[in-house]
Scaffold this motif. Sequence first.
Motif, PDB file in Angstrom:
ATOM      1  N   SER A 135      52.970   9.558  43.173  1.00 56.17           N
ATOM      2  CA  SER A 135      53.818  10.061  44.241  1.00 56.17           C
ATOM      3  C   SER A 135      52.761  10.281  45.441  1.00 56.17           C
ATOM      4  O   SER A 135      52.608  10.570  46.385  1.00 56.17           O
ATOM      5  CB  SER A 135      54.479  11.297  44.014  1.00 56.17           C
ATOM      6  OG  SER A 135      53.552  12.108  43.258  1.00 56.17           O
ATOM      7  N   TYR A 136      51.332  10.594  44.929  1.00 59.17           N
ATOM      8  CA  TYR A 136      50.114  10.877  45.833  1.00 59.17           C
ATOM      9  C   TYR A 136      49.684   9.730  46.399  1.00 59.17           C
ATOM     10  O   TYR A 136      48.428   9.620  46.845  1.00 59.17           O
ATOM     11  CB  TYR A 136      49.368  11.853  45.161  1.00 59.17           C
ATOM     12  CG  TYR A 136      48.903  11.541  43.507  1.00 59.17           C
ATOM     13  CD1 TYR A 136      49.449  12.006  42.854  1.00 59.17           C
ATOM     14  CD2 TYR A 136      47.674  10.798  43.734  1.00 59.17           C
ATOM     15  CE1 TYR A 136      48.965  11.643  41.484  1.00 59.17           C
ATOM     16  CE2 TYR A 136      47.434  10.627  42.254  1.00 59.17           C
ATOM     17  CZ  TYR A 136      48.058  11.052  41.275  1.00 59.17           C
ATOM     18  OH  TYR A 136      47.403  10.592  40.116  1.00 59.17           O
ATOM     19  N   ASN A 168      44.261   8.424  44.284  1.00 53.58           N
ATOM     20  CA  ASN A 168      44.211   9.876  45.101  1.00 53.58           C
ATOM     21  C   ASN A 168      43.273   9.992  46.146  1.00 53.58           C
ATOM     22  O   ASN A 168      41.980  10.479  46.121  1.00 53.58           O
ATOM     23  CB  ASN A 168      44.106  10.864  44.227  1.00 53.58           C
ATOM     24  CG  ASN A 168      44.466  12.208  44.963  1.00 53.58           C
ATOM     25  OD1 ASN A 168      44.838  12.269  46.419  1.00 53.58           O
ATOM     26  ND2 ASN A 168      44.648  13.335  44.097  1.00 53.58           N
ATOM     27  N   GLY A 220      42.982  10.262  49.433  1.00 53.04           N
ATOM     28  CA  GLY A 220      42.870  11.292  50.373  1.00 53.04           C
ATOM     29  C   GLY A 220      42.056  12.660  49.930  1.00 53.04           C
ATOM     30  O   GLY A 220      41.204  12.898  50.587  1.00 53.04           O
ATOM     31  N   ALA A 221      42.433  12.975  48.617  1.00 53.07           N
ATOM     32  CA  ALA A 221      41.515  14.029  48.239  1.00 53.07           C
ATOM     33  C   ALA A 221      39.877  13.706  48.198  1.00 53.07           C
ATOM     34  O   ALA A 221      39.117  14.280  48.259  1.00 53.07           O
ATOM     35  CB  ALA A 221      42.040  14.391  46.881  1.00 53.07           C
ATOM     36  N   LEU A 250      48.696  14.422  51.861  1.00 54.79           N
ATOM     37  CA  LEU A 250      47.900  14.991  50.944  1.00 54.79           C
ATOM     38  C   LEU A 250      46.276  15.605  51.438  1.00 54.79           C
ATOM     39  O   LEU A 250      45.931  16.794  51.477  1.00 54.79           O
ATOM     40  CB  LEU A 250      47.807  14.891  49.604  1.00 54.79           C
ATOM     41  CG  LEU A 250      46.900  15.509  48.603  1.00 54.79           C
ATOM     42  CD1 LEU A 250      47.496  16.806  48.293  1.00 54.79           C
ATOM     43  CD2 LEU A 250      46.929  14.473  47.176  1.00 54.79           C
ATOM     44  N   TYR A 289      55.041   6.915  50.549  1.00 56.46           N
ATOM     45  CA  TYR A 289      54.127   7.857  49.485  1.00 56.46           C
ATOM     46  C   TYR A 289      53.434   8.861  50.452  1.00 56.46           C
ATOM     47  O   TYR A 289      54.072   9.338  51.576  1.00 56.46           O
ATOM     48  CB  TYR A 289      53.365   7.341  48.559  1.00 56.46           C
ATOM     49  CG  TYR A 289      54.229   6.030  47.838  1.00 56.46           C
ATOM     50  CD1 TYR A 289      54.904   6.558  46.704  1.00 56.46           C
ATOM     51  CD2 TYR A 289      54.238   4.966  48.133  1.00 56.46           C
ATOM     52  CE1 TYR A 289      55.731   5.882  45.954  1.00 56.46           C
ATOM     53  CE2 TYR A 289      54.915   4.105  47.390  1.00 56.46           C
ATOM     54  CZ  TYR A 289      55.935   4.525  46.491  1.00 56.46           C
ATOM     55  OH  TYR A 289      56.582   3.625  45.639  1.00 56.46           O
ATOM     56  N   GLN A 290      52.133   9.154  50.381  1.00 58.32           N
ATOM     57  CA  GLN A 290      51.393   9.902  51.187  1.00 58.32           C
ATOM     58  C   GLN A 290      51.134   9.330  52.658  1.00 58.32           C
ATOM     59  O   GLN A 290      50.478   9.960  53.622  1.00 58.32           O
ATOM     60  CB  GLN A 290      50.210  10.246  50.579  1.00 58.32           C
ATOM     61  CG  GLN A 290      50.364  11.205  49.471  1.00 58.32           C
ATOM     62  CD  GLN A 290      50.884  12.301  49.387  1.00 58.32           C
ATOM     63  OE1 GLN A 290      50.705  13.211  50.597  1.00 58.32           O
ATOM     64  NE2 GLN A 290      52.003  12.938  48.399  1.00 58.32           N
TER      65      GLN A 290
END
Lengths: 334, 152
Positions: free
Chosen positions: A159-160, A200, A202-203, A238, A273-274
């Motif tokens: 989801s991320y 992930n 974005g993180a 995110l 998603y994101q």
Amino acid sequence: MKRLGKQTLEVVNNCYIIGRGSLVGEKEKNGTFRKYMEYSTDDDKMGEKTFEKGERKMLRLINKRAIKDAELLVDDIDIYLGGDLMNQLVSSNYVAEVLQVPFVGIYSACSTITASIGIAASLIDGGGFKNILCSTISHFSSAERQYRYPLEFGNQRQSYSQWTVTAGGGFVISSKKSPIKITKICFGRVQDFGVVDIANMGAAMAPAACDTLCNFFADTKTKPSDYDFIATGDLGKLGSDILRDLMKKKGFLLEQNYSDIGHSIYSFDEESYQGGSGAGCSASVLATYIIDKLLDGTFKKVLLVATGALMSTISNQQGDSIPSVAHLIELEKS
Amino acid sequence: MENTEKRNEEYLLYVERETPKTGWFNSLLHAFLVGGMICCLGQMFGDIIKAYNPTMDMLRVSAWISIIIITITILLTAFGVFDRIAKFGGAGTFIPISGFANSIASCAIEFKNEGLVFGIGSKMFFVAGPVIVNGVAYSIIVGLVYSLILLF
């Protein structure tokens, strides 16, 4: 060129964006910026046999449009700077062969466009060149097969995760006067906060964006509210939430004037998603929405911070974390 | 250096907290529905085969069921439908033999452009390869244990 503080460069001799071109895919065309997206295609392969060849054709068209928009001929271009997400920058290399102008490939993942424009502005400011072509592209299908799984493979995305955009943007940077002026550039430092999960991004990229933005604000003694619009490249929902938090800790408040292009490029009813990611994300929106808004006077001063995750499939499979970088350009309406 | 480690640790904990979680109930429900449906289909094919050939032994019937499910999966993969079902069903489509068939067929389609030998030939097992290696490795272990038990 004038140095401000540690990292920021101020363009002293005038440097402008005189031409722009963009091309987006079907999904991006139906996104939030649908009113601004001028050119789009419904055919991922552009009538070619493979996605990679289709990507090259898209990039060729983008360059053509940018040069035409600048009212120049290919012969007027002094040097071509750019890159893409493919291994060894194949898309740009093949396109450069057709263009027959001097070419330097630049790989900075999704921050390629601001890195290229930054270098172009420095070269123009130095006085050696008059017209420089910068362009970049990303393609969902070719990136997916290089970095992840086959297209028809049935798996669930986290989801991320983010969705690589099929889009690209090209610009002609010149010393000739135009309404869009490049005023400052800030090349970023590579940051790695230990994020290993390739989904992930974005993180992984948020700390790089935070570092570049904070250094830029410190160097220029400005704050986020001095700008009409601050855009990051492709942090996703995110990632941009994380960036807001990180910036808050450093004492800079990102408010209504901040937006992440990856987060906003797709409309909410599209499954993404994101949000979007990829080199074409910031390039295509800069070539359409941001420049349109600068031209009609809604924005006077804009910061674009494109972020790039610099991993490869090999480093990732060997368990290394994802280093990332963010390059910044400041645009003003002259 | 220590500072970096501490910073990263804190950051990763923070990211973990912020990252949206997938709802386990929905995932389980979807997997149950889709996976169950595939198994029911298999049972249906088995019953039909059995009805037409009452003398066929169960081993051959189940081989036929697998063949039919694999064929349907490959067709659905080629028509670009299977990944949509899998997006909904998750493990429900992956655990039955359909997941295995899809992983091989999707690779074969994807890498067709790189040619017969280096494309389809070598990349076909890109996703399924580890599963096969795993299966072979475990069957060796099980075989060894089994033969040891038989010794005594």
